[in-house]
Design a protein around this motif. Structure first.
Motif, PDB file in Angstrom:
ATOM      1  N   TRP A  82      85.296  22.428 -19.685  1.00  0.00           N
ATOM      2  CA  TRP A  82      84.138  23.063 -19.047  1.00  0.00           C
ATOM      3  C   TRP A  82      84.160  24.534 -19.401  1.00  0.00           C
ATOM      4  O   TRP A  82      85.089  25.245 -19.030  1.00  0.00           O
ATOM      5  CB  TRP A  82      84.195  22.894 -17.526  1.00  0.00           C
ATOM      6  N   GLU A  83      83.140  24.968 -20.125  1.00  0.00           N
ATOM      7  CA  GLU A  83      83.063  26.379 -20.499  1.00  0.00           C
ATOM      8  C   GLU A  83      81.978  27.032 -19.646  1.00  0.00           C
ATOM      9  O   GLU A  83      80.847  26.580 -19.622  1.00  0.00           O
ATOM     10  CB  GLU A  83      82.718  26.493 -21.989  1.00  0.00           C
ATOM     11  N   GLY A  84      82.337  28.097 -18.977  1.00  0.00           N
ATOM     12  CA  GLY A  84      81.352  28.817 -18.166  1.00  0.00           C
ATOM     13  C   GLY A  84      81.683  28.739 -16.691  1.00  0.00           C
ATOM     14  O   GLY A  84      82.715  28.207 -16.295  1.00  0.00           O
ATOM     15  N   MET A  85      80.789  29.304 -15.912  1.00  0.00           N
ATOM     16  CA  MET A  85      81.014  29.374 -14.467  1.00  0.00           C
ATOM     17  C   MET A  85      80.837  28.004 -13.818  1.00  0.00           C
ATOM     18  O   MET A  85      80.097  27.169 -14.327  1.00  0.00           O
ATOM     19  CB  MET A  85      79.966  30.311 -13.832  1.00  0.00           C
ATOM     20  N   PRO A  86      81.461  27.811 -12.665  1.00  0.00           N
ATOM     21  CA  PRO A  86      81.123  26.619 -11.874  1.00  0.00           C
ATOM     22  C   PRO A  86      79.698  26.763 -11.317  1.00  0.00           C
ATOM     23  O   PRO A  86      79.189  27.877 -11.217  1.00  0.00           O
ATOM     24  CB  PRO A  86      82.116  26.654 -10.707  1.00  0.00           C
ATOM     25  N   VAL A  87      79.085  25.640 -10.981  1.00  0.00           N
ATOM     26  CA  VAL A  87      77.845  25.683 -10.198  1.00  0.00           C
ATOM     27  C   VAL A  87      78.327  25.489  -8.760  1.00  0.00           C
ATOM     28  O   VAL A  87      78.535  24.358  -8.320  1.00  0.00           O
ATOM     29  CB  VAL A  87      76.889  24.534 -10.597  1.00  0.00           C
ATOM     30  N   TRP A  88      78.557  26.579  -8.059  1.00  0.00           N
ATOM     31  CA  TRP A  88      79.295  26.474  -6.793  1.00  0.00           C
ATOM     32  C   TRP A  88      78.670  25.512  -5.790  1.00  0.00           C
ATOM     33  O   TRP A  88      79.354  24.728  -5.146  1.00  0.00           O
ATOM     34  CB  TRP A  88      79.466  27.859  -6.152  1.00  0.00           C
ATOM     35  N   GLY A  89      77.354  25.562  -5.680  1.00  0.00           N
ATOM     36  CA  GLY A  89      76.691  24.712  -4.686  1.00  0.00           C
ATOM     37  C   GLY A  89      76.718  23.233  -5.047  1.00  0.00           C
ATOM     38  O   GLY A  89      76.345  22.392  -4.236  1.00  0.00           O
ATOM     39  N   LYS A  90      77.149  22.916  -6.261  1.00  0.00           N
ATOM     40  CA  LYS A  90      77.153  21.516  -6.703  1.00  0.00           C
ATOM     41  C   LYS A  90      78.548  21.088  -7.150  1.00  0.00           C
ATOM     42  O   LYS A  90      78.692  20.097  -7.868  1.00  0.00           O
ATOM     43  CB  LYS A  90      76.167  21.330  -7.879  1.00  0.00           C
ATOM     44  N   LEU A  91      79.543  21.839  -6.754  1.00  0.00           N
ATOM     45  CA  LEU A  91      80.902  21.579  -7.215  1.00  0.00           C
ATOM     46  C   LEU A  91      81.339  20.150  -6.886  1.00  0.00           C
ATOM     47  O   LEU A  91      81.817  19.404  -7.730  1.00  0.00           O
ATOM     48  CB  LEU A  91      81.849  22.593  -6.566  1.00  0.00           C
ATOM     49  N   ARG A  92      81.141  19.780  -5.653  1.00  0.00           N
ATOM     50  CA  ARG A  92      81.579  18.469  -5.198  1.00  0.00           C
ATOM     51  C   ARG A  92      80.752  17.357  -5.840  1.00  0.00           C
ATOM     52  O   ARG A  92      81.292  16.357  -6.313  1.00  0.00           O
ATOM     53  CB  ARG A  92      81.464  18.418  -3.673  1.00  0.00           C
ATOM     54  N   ASP A  93      79.441  17.569  -5.865  1.00  0.00           N
ATOM     55  CA  ASP A  93      78.550  16.591  -6.501  1.00  0.00           C
ATOM     56  C   ASP A  93      78.953  16.327  -7.939  1.00  0.00           C
ATOM     57  O   ASP A  93      79.036  15.183  -8.379  1.00  0.00           O
ATOM     58  CB  ASP A  93      77.126  17.168  -6.589  1.00  0.00           C
ATOM     59  N   LEU A  94      79.197  17.412  -8.658  1.00  0.00           N
ATOM     60  CA  LEU A  94      79.540  17.251 -10.074  1.00  0.00           C
ATOM     61  C   LEU A  94      80.915  16.613 -10.219  1.00  0.00           C
ATOM     62  O   LEU A  94      81.137  15.799 -11.114  1.00  0.00           O
ATOM     63  CB  LEU A  94      79.475  18.597 -10.801  1.00  0.00           C
ATOM     64  N   ALA A  95      81.829  16.977  -9.328  1.00  0.00           N
ATOM     65  CA  ALA A  95      83.166  16.371  -9.377  1.00  0.00           C
ATOM     66  C   ALA A  95      83.044  14.857  -9.228  1.00  0.00           C
ATOM     67  O   ALA A  95      83.637  14.091  -9.994  1.00  0.00           O
ATOM     68  CB  ALA A  95      84.049  16.955  -8.278  1.00  0.00           C
TER      69      ALA A  95
END
Ligand code: SF4
Lengths: 259, 414
Positions: free
Chosen positions: B268-281
């Motif tokens: 993963w290159e770049g910042m996390p999408v903080w509000g979707k961290l769990r969803d994406l996980a």
């Protein structure tokens, strides 16, 4: 595997179904506005295509498109990228770029010689250059969608709306109208813009297959694409159904894999 | 159903983070103690050596993103002239400040963000931090100091290092004045030693993901890196990462996979999408794809830290960071990691409001693919501003990418 299979493509604007008979021939097709409930659209499409074909059960259903997760009766799902690639490869078994211009997004899929996906690109979030863009600008011009292609054929001057943004493009159109631009040239400009937005997404090779609702409704875009890129441009039969057709091909494979 | 396997160490982490925020808060209320605000890769070690409690606005920004409250606050900062196109950590943090609200209230019972006595930035990551800190400097009427770092650095050279050392040293008089303490080189060395240890341990934790199956993912690491960011330079952080490392090694020995049935491994290159961290996980879990390495979590690995030469090694460490480097250096770093972690594909997150952490805009993904043969995908989103993130489009892209990774998935026939 003596069963029919069904491919469903739940797009953001339109949903499509393709039914294949046990020999892999198209036994039926259906199309309807997706509306706000993917699940209902999927069910209605299935019922429609099955009853029209007089078929009462299918061996396997594969869903694709934005609503692919909302089809509870599907046996499998694939993204539209894989399905378009598979559908296109069926008609053109060679290395190619599949350019799909849909209601809300554009895709370029680079397919290898063996039919696998090498890479793909989807447009960014703006609708500029998509089917929604064509509808919006035609609406601005107050020209029925059915007429814009015929008008575009009579263009005397090439213009391209340069904005990345549909709203900005609409403003550009208003400016051109004010300047007295001919409606024919404006209509041609809509299609030029669609192709311009696709071409700037990424590199295209020398063999392009176009799919999606826009090329189905306005075959002129294939000509413009060929002119713009110098590539050979082909359009498969029923280009709007290519994703659903690809999904049905996946369904046949899945069925084959079943014991 | 996919599930995220929690780490035992998370319990300790929660206590540590709570202790950290309450500690800074207490210091802010105690006239004898001082609080410094610091950028995430700013000279925290130097500040600790003066006895400052250190608070990190970027960490607060991430909390606003993770709690999905950023969208409520960003418009408030926009109205003040901070554009929606600039850092959404900045706009959400300033917006929350204007609203007089903070997730620290609910999480730790703080009344507000702890008041600074001094703000210290390092522009190694971007210019936004300087503007961000200047806002607070004006609001609180406290000094804003910092270092202006070069960026786009290909090789870190002697002149680069000298320039930074001089700037770090120039911070000392203000820090002495605000803290009321003389600079103590021994204490500085000691803090550097602790930071170096934290960094080494954090790195070793992250590198456990080079095992197959990986015992942790990028999404786990985004949570577990909290102490590496806000507590580096303290013995607590060292103890925490020792515990975490032991747990990770246990997972590796027991073959415990973070992603059940791991099929593919991605970067993963770049910042996390903080509000979707769990969803994406969870989404990656479903795709049986482990995100095993990231630029972002590696940003708190400082290989150069050396207590024997604290100024010089600090200068070097904060210059060697990925974000400070030229594209050719970034490509070298990524190519090495792709190999070390046996990566099948790279997901680039182009964050609308952070060009500094979006390495998709100058042809890097294309060149790196040429060089390594590893395919990539770009998803468009943002760290905090979810208005810039189309979840459906991102997920379709990721899912199609994973289908593409499977050989023959879209193969001939049918
Ligand atoms: S690096 Fe990006 S996210 Fe971090 S402070 Fe700067 S602009 Fe914001």
């Amino acid at each position: 595997m003596a069963a029919h299979v069904l491919g469903l493509d739940l797009g953001s604007s339109w949903s499509k179904a393709v039914l294949l008979d046990p020999d892999g021939r198209v036994a039926g097709r259906a199309l309807r506005r997706t509306g706000i409930r993917f699940e209902d659209a999927a069910r209605d499409l299935r019922d429609e295509v099955l009853s029209a074909a007089g078929v009462d059960r299918v061996g396997c259903t594969v869903a694709t498109g934005y609503g692919r997760r909302n089809v509870p009766f599907a046996d499998a799902r694939r993204t539209e990228i894989s399905c378009h690639a598979k559908g296109a490869y069926h008609f053109f078994p060679r290395e190619m770029d599949v350019v799909d211009i849909g209601g809300q997004d554009n895709k370029i899929i680079h397919v290898r010689r063996d039919g696998t996906v090498a890479n793909f690109l989807m447009n960014r979030k703006c609708a500029a250059g998509t089917g929604a863009f064509v509808e919006e600008i035609a609406h601005r011009l107050d020209i029925p969608l059915e007429r814009i292609e015929a008008l575009a054929e009579g263009a005397t001057r090439e213009i391209t709306l340069s904005s990345f943004c549909t709203v900005f493009s609409a403003t550009e159109v208003i400016k051109l109208i004010r300047e007295g631009e001919e409606p024919e040239n404006l209509c041609r400009g809509i299609f030029n813009s669609v192709i311009a937005r696709v071409v700037e997404m990424g590199p295209l090779g020398e063999f392009i297959v176009m799919s999606g609702g826009v090329v189905a409704a306005f075959p002129i875009v294939a000509k413009i694409m060929a002119g713009r890129t110098g590539a050979a441009v082909e359009v498969p039969p029923d280009p709007q159904f290519l994703g659903a057709f690809g999904a049905a091909l996946v369904a046949r494979e899945e069925l084959g894999a079943d014991p | 159903m996919p599930e995220i396997k929690p780490f035992r160490a998370q319990k300790r982490m929660k206590e540590l983070m709570a202790g950290h925020f309450r500690g800074v808060d207490a210091a802010a209320k105690d006239p004898d103690r001082k609080v410094a605000w610091c950028t995430s890769v700013g000279p925290a070690e130097l500040l600790h050596s003066f006895g400052f409690e250190v608070y990190y606005p970027e960490n607060h920004g991430a909390m606003l993103g993770a709690t999905r409250s950023a969208e409520k606050y960003i418009p408030l900062a926009n109205a003040l002239g901070y554009s929606p196109d600039i850092c959404s950590y900045l706009t959400s943090d300033i917006g929350a400040f204007l609203a007089g609200e903070t997730p620290l209230q609910r999480a730790y019972g703080l009344e507000g963000v702890p008041r600074p006595d001094v703000l210290v930035y390092n522009t190694n990551q971007c210019r936004d931090v300087q503007d961000w800190f200047s806002f607070y400097g004006r609001r609180f009427g406290v000094p804003v100091i910092g270092v202006n770092s070069p960026t786009g650095v290909s090789e870190v050279t002697r002149p680069h290092v000298n320039a930074m050392v001089a700037q770090y040293q120039a911070l000392i008089p203000t820090l002495e004045e605000v803290s009321g303490r003389r600079f103590d080189p021994d204490r500085f060395r000691e803090v550097m030693g602790l930071s170096a240890k934290t960094s080494d341990l954090w790195k070793e934790c992250l590198w456990q993901a080079s095992y197959r199956p990986s015992p942790l993912t990028f999404f786990d690491a985004c949570i577990l890196m909290g102490p590496a960011v806000v507590l580096r330079g303290t013995p607590e952080a060292v103890a925490f990462y020792e515990e975490l490392l032991a747990e990770l090694k246990e997972r590796v020995d027991g073959g415990v996979a973070a992603v059940e049935g791991e099929r593919y491994r991605v970067y993963w290159e770049g910042m996390p999408v903080w509000g979707k961290l769990r969803d994406l996980a969870l989404f990656f879990q479903e795709l049986r794809t482990a995100v095993v390495v990231s630029t972002y979590c590696n940003s708190w690995v400082f290989d150069a830290f050396d207590p024997a030469d604290p100024f010089e090694s600090m200068a070097r460490a904060y210059l060697e960071l990925f974000i400070v480097r030229s594209d050719d250096a970034k490509e070298r770093i990524m190519a090495r990691l792709i190999e070390e972690f046996q990566v099948d594909g790279v997901v680039y997150h182009d964050a609308k409001t952070c060009p500094h952490n979006s390495n998709t805009r100058y042809g890097l993904p294309q060149r790196l693919k040429e060089r390594t043969g590893v395919p990539f995908i770009v998803i468009y989103g943002d760290l905090n501003d979810l208005r810039c993130f189309s979840e459906e489009q991102a997920k379709t892209n990721i899912e199609a990418f994973v289908e593409q990774l499977g050989p023959g998935r879209a193969a001939a026939g049918g």
